[in-house]
Write an enzyme that holds these catalytic residues in place. Structure first.
Site, mmCIF file in Angstrom:
data_model
loop_
_atom_site.group_PDB
_atom_site.id
_atom_site.type_symbol
_atom_site.label_atom_id
_atom_site.label_comp_id
_atom_site.label_asym_id
_atom_site.label_seq_id
_atom_site.Cartn_x
_atom_site.Cartn_y
_atom_site.Cartn_z
ATOM 1 C CG HIS A 97 -1.829 1.183 1.287
ATOM 2 N ND1 HIS A 97 -2.930 1.322 0.471
ATOM 3 C CD2 HIS A 97 -1.786 2.302 2.061
ATOM 4 C CE1 HIS A 97 -3.532 2.464 0.738
ATOM 5 N NE2 HIS A 97 -2.856 3.080 1.697
ATOM 6 C CG HIS A 148 1.993 7.509 0.295
ATOM 7 N ND1 HIS A 148 1.358 8.678 -0.037
ATOM 8 C CD2 HIS A 148 1.026 6.673 0.745
ATOM 9 C CE1 HIS A 148 0.063 8.569 0.205
ATOM 10 N NE2 HIS A 148 -0.162 7.372 0.681
ATOM 11 C CE LYS A 172 -2.736 8.873 -3.735
ATOM 12 N NZ LYS A 172 -3.401 7.981 -2.771
#
Length: 418
Positions: free
Chosen positions: A306, A321, A364
């Site tokens: 994730h 990220h 995103k």
């Protein structure tokens, strides 16, 4: 305060002071690695052969004096002890009262201790009710969301900021200005982050010196794990023996084989979160690579996937990220950078950006990442925050600038803390 997906930034200044450079363990036994000292005084120093000359005398398990050991964390191998709980267990060293001053009026090193009637003031959660807290209890112990993660003493926001500054200073594998060049181009207000408009004519990453950066052991270990995932949620992950070995290598390479990783362990060790380095490594493997369900009750996700690799859920990019993954996908033509809505105050790497992009057809709206840091720095910061502030805001300090990471817990997982 500026909120950016997982991150939030505000411009509060924080300065970290460093200790003196004396090559002694006096008053330093069990403390984390500090590159400002020429030698170290924690359990890892024996392995890395950088202990101070008086480490054995002052800090080793056989020591029967509290000289240099006041406030140390409990160690079952020690013949006697020098912390606030030893009087309750009748196992203090003979010079504890003389050297460690049980009547001290400060909470330094005492946050979360059990009640001791001999103390003139107290540093536990009930002292406020009884109006007998030490004068610095609120500053040192009573931070909002304070806790010790998996156990041990209370860990304050001040301590988290201090250790994050130490990790920042130790990131020797971060990219230099000559090894990484970016072109941020279009800056958009928050109100336009959902527009899905490509406002940048060229890629975000103009140049990355792969020959230098990707040949470093932690980068190589990170890259080996990065391509082991199916980005679509709802499809169960299944790892081969080779992939499981790559996970093991990554954790040990970043946390056991770098000074930065050793610093994080030493801090958590002194706070009583982990008893041994092996406990620390095992917990990180479960925390980051233990599978949980995001869709259809299938074990389709993990913390690593994730945060670092990114996922697609409900037709949108979720997580994602990490700057290295961004660069690799952009280079391959699978990611199109549109714009950015935030660029941090740092003038060198690592920096923080909030970006808008499309990954192979999936958008995103704001993807935040720490740009230019090493894999071990990314991994250490997120781990520090999840261990000490699960489900809460984690306040860090990097180069004097505050960075807040919001962590989230998840129930459908094999990892007990989520």
């Amino acid at each position: 305060m500026k909120i950016i997906a997982v991150f939030a930034l505000c411009m509060t200044l924080f300065c970290q002071g460093y200790g003196n450079p004396l090559a002694s363990c006096q008053g330093r036994c069990g403390y984390g690695t500090d590159s400002n000292f020429s030698c170290q005084c924690n359990p890892s120093c024996e392995r890395f052969k950088d202990c101070c000359s008086d480490y054995a005398e002052l800090c080793k398990a056989g020591s029967t004096s509290c000289k240099g050991r006041c406030g140390e964390n409990y160690n079952s191998q020690n013949k006697c002890h020098c912390n606030s709980k030893c009087t309750q267990h009748n196992n203090c060293c003979s010079d504890y009262a003389d050297l460690c001053n049980t009547g001290a009026m400060s909470c330094k090193g005492r946050c979360g201790e059990n009640y001791n009637s001999q103390n003139k003031c107290h540093c536990n959660s009930k002292c406020a009710q009884h109006n007998n807290c030490c004068s610095d209890y609120a500053d040192l112990c009573n931070s909002e969301g304070g806790g010790g993660g998996g156990g041990g003493a209370v860990i304050t926001d001040v301590e988290i900021k201090a250790v994050s500054e130490a990790l920042y200073a130790l990131d020797s594998n971060k990219a230099s200005a000559s090894e990484l060049i970016i072109d941020p181009q279009a800056l958009v207000p928050d109100s336009q982050t959902s527009s899905q408009t490509d406002l940048s004519s060229v890629p975000l990453f103009s140049y990355v010196d792969e020959g230098v950066l990707f040949s470093r052991p932690t980068y190589a270990a990170f890259l080996a794990v990065l391509d082991n995932y199916n980005r679509m949620t709802g499809q169960a992950e299944d790892f081969s023996p080779q992939q499981l070995a790559e996970q093991e290598t990554f954790v040990r390479e970043t946390m056991s084989n770098t000074e930065l990783g050793r610093e994080l362990f030493a801090f958590l060790y002194t706070k009583g979160v982990y008893a041994t380095e092996e406990d620390f490594i095992y917990d990180l493997k479960m925390m980051w690579f233990g599978l949980y369900s995001r869709n259809n009750n299938r074990m389709d996700s993990s913390g690593f996937e994730h945060i670092f690799a990114g996922e697609v859920k409900g037709g949108k990019v979720s997580g994602f990220h990490n700057w290295i993954q961004f660069y690799l996908l952009e280079k391959s033509g699978l990611l199109n950078y549109y714009s950015h809505s935030f660029n941090g105050p740092w003038t060198n790497y690592p920096d923080v950006m909030g970006m808008q992009f499309k990954w192979d057809g999936y958008f995103k709206q704001v993807g935040s990442a720490i740009i230019g840091c090493s894999p071990e720095f990314d991994f250490a910061l997120y781990s520090l925050c999840y261990i000490t502030r699960p489900g809460k805001q984690c306040r860090l300090s990097l180069g004097g600038q505050e960075l807040i990471i919001q962590t989230y817990t998840w129930e459908k997982t094999f990892y007990a803390m989520r």
